[in-house]
Enzyme design. Structure first.
Site, mmCIF file in Angstrom:
data_model
loop_
_atom_site.group_PDB
_atom_site.id
_atom_site.type_symbol
_atom_site.label_atom_id
_atom_site.label_comp_id
_atom_site.label_asym_id
_atom_site.label_seq_id
_atom_site.Cartn_x
_atom_site.Cartn_y
_atom_site.Cartn_z
ATOM 1 N N GLU A 154 -5.593 34.404 25.401
ATOM 2 C CA GLU A 154 -4.315 34.451 26.135
ATOM 3 C C GLU A 154 -3.580 33.131 25.969
ATOM 4 O O GLU A 154 -4.191 32.071 25.821
ATOM 5 C CB GLU A 154 -4.559 34.767 27.608
ATOM 6 C CG GLU A 154 -5.535 33.844 28.323
ATOM 7 C CD GLU A 154 -4.894 32.572 28.863
ATOM 8 O OE1 GLU A 154 -3.659 32.529 28.935
ATOM 9 O OE2 GLU A 154 -5.634 31.643 29.196
ATOM 10 N N PHE A 155 -2.245 33.230 25.998
ATOM 11 C CA PHE A 155 -1.393 32.040 25.912
ATOM 12 C C PHE A 155 -0.365 32.066 27.038
ATOM 13 O O PHE A 155 0.829 31.857 26.829
ATOM 14 C CB PHE A 155 -0.698 31.971 24.550
ATOM 15 C CG PHE A 155 -1.648 31.852 23.389
ATOM 16 C CD1 PHE A 155 -2.188 30.627 23.045
ATOM 17 C CD2 PHE A 155 -2.026 32.968 22.668
ATOM 18 C CE1 PHE A 155 -3.078 30.509 21.981
ATOM 19 C CE2 PHE A 155 -2.911 32.871 21.602
ATOM 20 C CZ PHE A 155 -3.435 31.639 21.262
ATOM 21 N N ILE A 256 7.344 17.084 26.465
ATOM 22 C CA ILE A 256 7.498 15.631 26.350
ATOM 23 C C ILE A 256 8.245 15.089 27.565
ATOM 24 O O ILE A 256 9.072 14.191 27.458
ATOM 25 C CB ILE A 256 8.178 15.204 25.027
ATOM 26 C CG1 ILE A 256 9.563 15.842 24.877
ATOM 27 C CG2 ILE A 256 7.295 15.534 23.840
ATOM 28 C CD1 ILE A 256 10.374 15.220 23.737
ATOM 29 N N GLY A 263 -2.520 19.086 35.075
ATOM 30 C CA GLY A 263 -3.643 19.650 35.816
ATOM 31 C C GLY A 263 -3.724 21.132 35.536
ATOM 32 O O GLY A 263 -3.368 21.594 34.456
ATOM 33 N N CYS A 266 -6.292 25.264 32.883
ATOM 34 C CA CYS A 266 -6.502 25.337 31.428
ATOM 35 C C CYS A 266 -6.723 23.982 30.771
ATOM 36 O O CYS A 266 -7.796 23.720 30.217
ATOM 37 C CB CYS A 266 -5.319 26.042 30.767
ATOM 38 S SG CYS A 266 -5.198 27.792 31.186
ATOM 39 N N LYS A 327 1.973 22.432 39.119
ATOM 40 C CA LYS A 327 3.269 22.650 38.483
ATOM 41 C C LYS A 327 4.045 23.620 39.360
ATOM 42 O O LYS A 327 3.462 24.284 40.229
ATOM 43 C CB LYS A 327 3.099 23.199 37.067
ATOM 44 C CG LYS A 327 2.448 24.567 37.001
ATOM 45 C CD LYS A 327 2.321 25.083 35.572
ATOM 46 C CE LYS A 327 3.663 25.519 35.020
ATOM 47 N NZ LYS A 327 3.525 26.207 33.706
#
Length: 459
Positions: A154-155, A256, A263, A266, A327
């Site tokens: 998975e991505f 960037i 964190g 993953c 996030k």
């Protein structure tokens, strides 16, 4: 198709819900009875935009089912997705116990030919290990079974996982036989209509692709954070530098953004596993280790700034904190930079009043008996009487606050910004003492307080 998904965590639940949405008949199996009961009623404990509604739609359509019955799940699907946890061991290696447990269930209950898909992030070679484990269990039980192992990593990005699953930028499939390739292509046909997103490769290459992708993204983050540190020492502005290098199409603007460290579920885990894999293969992992070390140091930057500004005496001080999740658009607190900051402030004798739009419950579970933590209901409610405001997560509601209200409620107009949400010049014009990341702010401190910005000789 009839699909079974083992694991109703972040990856498994999103995958199951999206596959059901396009018409597949999906059974999602988990050993947690309370979770299964809640999911069967359409109650989703994970915060992910759009996921709860998608689960309810699948349930109402009768295409999504939840169960604790592993025999039912094994026998239901012609394709079995393994999306269970692979947590880090103390040495950084991935714990495959849950993956192998699914393999044992397949050997125990499966009678018809089946495709077994690794969806969990697993070390290179796990497909071979899983195949051998199933074969061993079959031999022990004197049973025969035709099965194929597929790697389909998975991505997904937390905060946009449903959208990523619906509209993947690539579908990586590692397998060996043409018949299996065609089945997997048919399975993903609804997600592959505009252009061919499927990348077929061998099993081990697919397994490594997942780790390599996360390793590259983590490297970009640690790189820009190290350049941000250099910018602080040289009096440069990392935001200008970021725009300058991002304009190069070979680099781009993604990942960037300097900050207080990465964190989540993953990057930290996968970097540790990739380093361990390299060491086991007797390959160098110096770049990977540097990426991890830089991120570890970055998580302490906010506390170091705060501690330096108050000349090492934080006893009795109270800090207002915006953002707890690692996030925005998630409630995930795993390896969140906020945890490093919280624990450092408490150890120094300070207290924290914190707010996060989604991660309050997870924070309460992590620190149930911490008297120096007060979780508040709104961003504004953390401010009254606090010595300074600290920003850890770049949630949208934090990006255009009422600065007059912040000034009025804080003891002093001081902001430590771990996500560079505001423009330093505008903040100065508004009367704030403002500390972003990598924007030459060491010049704002008295000379006696600037030493912590300079690298030590050992560094």
């Amino acid at each position: 198709m009839k699909i079974s998904v083992f694991g109703s965590g972040y990856v498994g639940l999103v995958q199951a819900a999206v596959l059901a949405e396009v018409g597949h008949d999906v059974v999602c199996m988990d050993i947690d009875e309370r979770k299964v009961e809640s999911l069967s009623q359409g109650q989703v404990s994970i915060f992910e935009p759009g996921l709860a509604a998608l689960v309810r739609e699948g349930l109402e359509a009768g295409r999504l089912h939840f169960t604790c019955d592993e025999q039912l799940a094994v026998q239901h699907g012609q394709v079995l997705f393994i999306a269970v946890g692979t947590p880090s061991r103390d040495d950084g290696s991935a714990d495959l116990a849950q993956v192998l447990a699914v393999g044992e269930a397949i050997a125990r209950y499966r009678e018809l030919p089946v495709i077994v898909v690794e969806k969990s992030t697993v070390p290179v070679g796990t497909g071979d290990v899983l195949r051998a484990h199933i074969d061993k269990c079959l031999l022990k039980a004197s049973r025969l079974l035709q099965f194929d192992i597929v790697s389909n990593p998975e991505f997904l990005k937390e905060g946009s996982a449903v959208a990523d699953c619906r509209r993947p930028d690539r579908i990586v499939i590692g397998c060996e036989r043409d018949e299996v390739r065609e089945t997997m292509r048919d399975l993903y046909a609804p997600f592959n209509r505009n252009h061919d997103r499927v990348l077929f490769m061998d099993l081990r290459s697919a397994e490594l692709t997942k780790y390599a992708a996360n390793g590259m993204l983590a490297t970009k983050i640690s790189f820009i954070n190290q350049i941000a540190e250099l910018a602080e020492h040289l009096g440069a502005d990392i935001e200008s530098v970021r725009l300058g290098i991002g304009a190069d199409s070979r680099i781009g603007y993604h990942f960037i953004y300097p900050g207080c460290g990465y964190g989540g579920s993953c990057f930290p885990k996968d970097m540790r596993a990739l380093i361990h894999t390299a060491e086991q293969a007797h390959c160098s992992s110096d770049l990977l280790q540097a990426v991890e070390a830089i991120n570890g140091r970055q998580k302490h930057k906010l506390f170091e700034r705060i501690n330096a500004f108050y000349q090492g005496d934080l006893r009795g001080k109270t800090f207002a904190l915006w953002g707890l999740a690692f996030k925005p658009n998630t409630d995930d607190m795993r390896d969140a930079p906020s945890r490093t900051l919280l624990e450092s402030l408490w150890a120094a004798g300070a207290s924290v009043r914190a707010f996060d739009p989604e991660a309050m419950q997870q924070t309460q579970l992590l620190y149930p008996d911490e008297p120096r933590l007060m979780l508040m209901g709104t961003p504004e409610s953390v401010l009254p009487g606090a010595d300074a405001l600290v920003i850890c997560t770049e949630w949208q509601p934090f990006k255009a606050p009422d600065f007059n209200l912040i000034q009025q409620r804080l003891k002093a107009p001081v902001i430590f910004d771990g996500r560079n949400l505001f423009d330093p010049e505008r903040m100065a014009d508004k009367g704030f003492t403002y500390f972003p990341m990598g924007r030459g702010q060491s010049r704002n401190l008295p000379v006696a307080q600037q030493t912590w910005f300079r690298p030590s000789r050992s560094a």
